[in-house]
Design a protein around this motif. Structure first.
Motif, mmCIF file in Angstrom:
data_model
loop_
_atom_site.group_PDB
_atom_site.id
_atom_site.type_symbol
_atom_site.label_atom_id
_atom_site.label_comp_id
_atom_site.label_asym_id
_atom_site.label_seq_id
_atom_site.Cartn_x
_atom_site.Cartn_y
_atom_site.Cartn_z
ATOM 1 N N GLU A 12 0.813 -1.212 0.000
ATOM 2 C CA GLU A 12 0.000 0.000 0.000
ATOM 3 C C GLU A 12 0.851 1.268 0.000
ATOM 4 O O GLU A 12 0.323 2.371 -0.171
ATOM 5 C CB GLU A 12 -0.923 0.010 1.220
ATOM 6 C CG GLU A 12 -0.184 0.002 2.554
ATOM 7 C CD GLU A 12 -1.120 -0.099 3.752
ATOM 8 O OE1 GLU A 12 -2.327 0.156 3.580
ATOM 9 O OE2 GLU A 12 -0.629 -0.414 4.848
ATOM 10 N N THR A 81 -3.744 6.616 2.473
ATOM 11 C CA THR A 81 -4.974 7.410 2.579
ATOM 12 C C THR A 81 -5.114 8.478 1.499
ATOM 13 O O THR A 81 -6.163 9.104 1.379
ATOM 14 C CB THR A 81 -5.046 8.102 3.954
ATOM 15 O OG1 THR A 81 -3.862 8.901 4.136
ATOM 16 C CG2 THR A 81 -5.146 7.080 5.075
ATOM 17 N N TYR A 99 -8.819 6.670 -5.937
ATOM 18 C CA TYR A 99 -8.696 6.103 -4.598
ATOM 19 C C TYR A 99 -7.246 5.841 -4.225
ATOM 20 O O TYR A 99 -6.410 5.566 -5.094
ATOM 21 C CB TYR A 99 -9.485 4.795 -4.502
ATOM 22 C CG TYR A 99 -10.946 4.953 -4.827
ATOM 23 C CD1 TYR A 99 -11.798 5.682 -3.999
ATOM 24 C CD2 TYR A 99 -11.479 4.384 -5.976
ATOM 25 C CE1 TYR A 99 -13.141 5.838 -4.299
ATOM 26 C CE2 TYR A 99 -12.821 4.525 -6.296
ATOM 27 C CZ TYR A 99 -13.644 5.259 -5.455
ATOM 28 O OH TYR A 99 -14.966 5.413 -5.758
ATOM 29 N N LYS A 103 -7.299 1.882 0.319
ATOM 30 C CA LYS A 103 -8.713 1.503 0.204
ATOM 31 C C LYS A 103 -8.869 0.017 -0.082
ATOM 32 O O LYS A 103 -9.846 -0.617 0.348
ATOM 33 C CB LYS A 103 -9.390 2.320 -0.894
ATOM 34 C CG LYS A 103 -10.861 1.959 -1.121
ATOM 35 C CD LYS A 103 -11.512 2.858 -2.156
ATOM 36 C CE LYS A 103 -12.944 2.423 -2.465
ATOM 37 N NZ LYS A 103 -13.824 2.494 -1.270
ATOM 38 N N TYR A 104 -7.913 -0.553 -0.817
ATOM 39 C CA TYR A 104 -8.032 -1.942 -1.231
ATOM 40 C C TYR A 104 -7.006 -2.854 -0.570
ATOM 41 O O TYR A 104 -6.903 -4.033 -0.933
ATOM 42 C CB TYR A 104 -7.893 -2.031 -2.756
ATOM 43 C CG TYR A 104 -8.918 -1.209 -3.499
ATOM 44 C CD1 TYR A 104 -10.275 -1.505 -3.413
ATOM 45 C CD2 TYR A 104 -8.524 -0.116 -4.281
ATOM 46 C CE1 TYR A 104 -11.218 -0.748 -4.092
ATOM 47 C CE2 TYR A 104 -9.458 0.645 -4.964
ATOM 48 C CZ TYR A 104 -10.806 0.323 -4.862
ATOM 49 O OH TYR A 104 -11.736 1.081 -5.534
#
Length: 371
Positions: A12, A81, A99, A103-104
């Motif tokens: 991420e 974020t 996004y 988020k995933y």
């Protein structure tokens, strides 16, 4: 070997590639969600791989990303974020998804990696202690920045993917040629045809972005003016990936002249889109893609060749097909065969490889040496 089951994984905190859930299976939607580059999209489009974004772990090896691009490393946690254009110094970027990665993102510990034959990690997304639990799965990593950690596989992984594409086929685990832009000869063309619902316009000349230093690109540089004066439309780079790929898809030629030398991922993209790439191969690390007939050294040679091709459609098609076959061999067939060979070698061992305290010590020392 039966049909391979493959997974591609990023963290991420990674500043490139796709931003979508693992449930997304449309190759076009995956591709157009990218923060920037095309990346190994053929894994999903041609090989039906799964794509995961995983949460950042606290293990030392999973923090290697902090060594890869240190100038923005302090801000990469924001990608949990925020989108890439919110990162200091990256404001000019236009990520494909609205996004953030977070988020995933899912925990890597919630996934059964044993269901996969091959797992490819961008940077070190999965901790050593986790991958050692799956002795029948081949684990490979590719450091996001080329030429880093490519000499040998470390951190318990079986293979390190060096972003090269020289047609070399590996038969044992270790360092193997595997390009960042892993595409077949028509991977991107098929995606764009489905997305646009029409064939390519095949008009004009797309100028490779590194022909100029301007970011974003808003004008034709002076040294490209002779092409414009010869009556050719010059198409400029777009920041958003879907817009840029559409421009290359519709162009007839993809050219570079001047500017800095490039690795050549953009060349691979153009060829996979069906656009003929013409430039000085000495300025391209993936120089194999620039076939002899398309290797030009000066703008005069560039104009002369394009004039000739405009008057000989059959020659254009011949060079287009030749260039695409080179791409398919070097950027798809050879790297895929290397992965298959490494998987066979791993599964053929009489007992699983161990990751000793000495391995860990040497890997920790190597980690400290990275910039």
């Amino acid at each position: 070997m039966n049909k391979l089951k493959i997974a591609l994984v990023k963290q991420e905190v990674y500043q490139d590639l796709y931003v979508c859930p693992v449930t997304e299976k449309d190759p076009g939607q995956i591709l157009f969600s990218s923060m920037g580059r095309v990346g190994p999209i053929a894994l999903m489009s041609d090989l039906n791989a799964d794509f995961y974004i995983v949460k950042e772990e606290s293990n030392k090896e999973t923090r290697i990303y902090q060594k890869v691009i240190p100038h923005i490393a302090p801000y990469l946690h924001l990608l949990k974020t925020e989108t890439l254009d919110k990162i200091p110094g990256q404001e000019f970027k236009s990520p494909g998804s609205p996004y953030p990665n977070g988020k995933y993102a899912v925990s890597c510990y919630t996934i059964d990696w044993g269901q996969y034959d091959i797992v490819i990690s961008i940077n070190i997304s999965l901790p050593t202690q986790l991958i050692l639990k799956y002795p029948q799965t081949l684990f490979a990593y590719m450091i996001g920045e080329a030429n880093m950690a490519t000499g040998k596989a470390r951190f318990g992984y079986d293979a390190t993917l060096n972003q090269m594409a020289r047609g070399r086929i590996s038969h044992k685990c270790g360092a193997i040629d595997f390009p960042y832009t892993f595409v077949a000869k028509d991977t991107l063309e098929k995606i764009m045809q489905q997305y646009l619902g029409r064939p390519s316009a095949r008009k004009g000349i797309f100028m490779e972005i590194n022909s100029t230093t301007e970011r974003p690109v808003t004008r034709i540089p002076d040294h490209f003016q002779p092409l414009a004066d010869a009556g050719y439309e010059i198409i400029l780079h777009q920041q958003k990936i879907a817009d840029n790929l559409k421009n290359i898809y519709d162009a007839k030629y993809f050219v570079k002249m001047g500017g800095r030398s490039i690795r050549g991922n953009s060349v691979a993209e153009a060829v996979s889109l069906g656009t003929l790439a013409i430039m000085n191969r000495d300025e391209v690390i993936h120089h194999e893609l620039i076939i002899d007939e398309c290797n030009v050294k000066t703008m005069d040679e560039m104009i002369s060749l394009i004039n000739r091709l405009e008057n000989d459609p059959e020659l254009y098609r011949t060079l287009q097909q030749k260039q695409r076959q080179v791409l398919h061999t070097y950027f798809f067939d050879a790297p895929l065969q290397s992965l298959i060979n490494c998987l066979k070698e791993k599964r053929g061992l009489s007992k699983p490889r161990t990751y000793s305290r000495w391995n860990r010590l040497f890997d920790n020392l190597y980690f400290l040496k990275l910039r």
